[in-house]
Design a protein around this motif. Structure first.
Motif, PDB file in Angstrom:
ATOM      1  N   ILE A 179     -15.092   8.783   8.403  1.00 35.32           N
ATOM      2  CA  ILE A 179     -16.397   9.251   7.942  1.00 35.32           C
ATOM      3  C   ILE A 179     -17.496   8.284   8.338  1.00 35.32           C
ATOM      4  O   ILE A 179     -18.572   8.680   8.764  1.00 35.32           O
ATOM      5  N   GLU A 180     -17.215   6.956   8.232  1.00 33.95           N
ATOM      6  CA  GLU A 180     -18.206   5.947   8.604  1.00 33.95           C
ATOM      7  C   GLU A 180     -18.513   5.963  10.083  1.00 33.95           C
ATOM      8  O   GLU A 180     -19.631   5.685  10.500  1.00 33.95           O
ATOM      9  N   ALA A 181     -17.522   6.292  10.895  1.00 34.20           N
ATOM     10  CA  ALA A 181     -17.714   6.300  12.358  1.00 34.20           C
ATOM     11  C   ALA A 181     -18.425   7.557  12.744  1.00 34.20           C
ATOM     12  O   ALA A 181     -19.423   7.806  13.088  1.00 34.20           O
TER      13      ALA A 181
ATOM     14  N   GLU B 179      -8.029   5.699   6.065  1.00 41.92           N
ATOM     15  CA  GLU B 179      -8.227   6.367   7.360  1.00 41.92           C
ATOM     16  C   GLU B 179      -9.393   7.342   7.271  1.00 41.92           C
ATOM     17  O   GLU B 179     -10.235   7.386   8.151  1.00 41.92           O
ATOM     18  N   VAL B 180      -9.433   8.121   6.208  1.00 42.04           N
ATOM     19  CA  VAL B 180     -10.488   9.116   6.041  1.00 42.04           C
ATOM     20  C   VAL B 180     -11.856   8.427   5.895  1.00 42.04           C
ATOM     21  O   VAL B 180     -12.833   8.822   6.522  1.00 42.04           O
ATOM     22  N   SER B 181     -11.914   7.367   5.088  1.00 39.93           N
ATOM     23  CA  SER B 181     -13.198   6.692   4.875  1.00 39.93           C
ATOM     24  C   SER B 181     -13.695   6.045   6.166  1.00 39.93           C
ATOM     25  O   SER B 181     -14.887   6.050   6.445  1.00 39.93           O
TER      26      SER B 181
ATOM     27  N   ASP C 213       0.834  -1.196   0.000  1.00 41.75           N
ATOM     28  CA  ASP C 213       0.000   0.000   0.000  1.00 41.75           C
ATOM     29  C   ASP C 213       0.872   1.250   0.000  1.00 41.75           C
ATOM     30  O   ASP C 213       1.944   1.278   0.567  1.00 41.75           O
ATOM     31  N   THR C 214       0.363   2.249  -0.658  1.00 37.62           N
ATOM     32  CA  THR C 214       1.069   3.529  -0.645  1.00 37.62           C
ATOM     33  C   THR C 214       0.527   4.369   0.505  1.00 37.62           C
ATOM     34  O   THR C 214      -0.537   4.089   1.065  1.00 37.62           O
ATOM     35  N   VAL C 215       1.240   5.393   0.842  1.00 41.33           N
ATOM     36  CA  VAL C 215       0.816   6.292   1.912  1.00 41.33           C
ATOM     37  C   VAL C 215      -0.534   6.922   1.563  1.00 41.33           C
ATOM     38  O   VAL C 215      -1.408   7.074   2.416  1.00 41.33           O
ATOM     39  N   GLU C 216      -0.715   7.243   0.294  1.00 39.21           N
ATOM     40  CA  GLU C 216      -1.972   7.866  -0.129  1.00 39.21           C
ATOM     41  C   GLU C 216      -3.151   6.908   0.048  1.00 39.21           C
ATOM     42  O   GLU C 216      -4.237   7.315   0.470  1.00 39.21           O
ATOM     43  N   GLN C 217      -2.956   5.626  -0.279  1.00 32.48           N
ATOM     44  CA  GLN C 217      -4.029   4.644  -0.116  1.00 32.48           C
ATOM     45  C   GLN C 217      -4.383   4.473   1.356  1.00 32.48           C
ATOM     46  O   GLN C 217      -5.561   4.386   1.713  1.00 32.48           O
TER      47      GLN C 217
END
Length: 55
Positions: free
Chosen positions: A53-55, A48-50, A39-43
């Motif tokens: 948002i779900e929480a 983390e962001v998604s 995985d890349t840092v961007e992925q």
């Protein structure tokens, strides 16, 4: 039908002991797992962001 989990666990452990002593051969399976792309840092940041948002 009610499962007797303790009895099943006891039987399985006894079978494992017998297999370790060479008395029986237990069935084994080999599983091939695909290699995962790193995985890349961007992925990781997007995950983390998604999750935030779900929480």
């Amino acid at each position: 039908m009610i499962r007797d989990i303790f009895s099943q666990l006891k039987d399985s452990l006894e079978a494992l002991v017998d297999e370790r002593q060479g008395k029986v051969t237990l069935r084994t399976h080999k599983v091939k797992l695909p290699k995962l792309a790193p995985d890349t840092v961007e992925q990781l940041a997007a995950l983390e962001v998604s999750h935030a948002i779900e929480a």
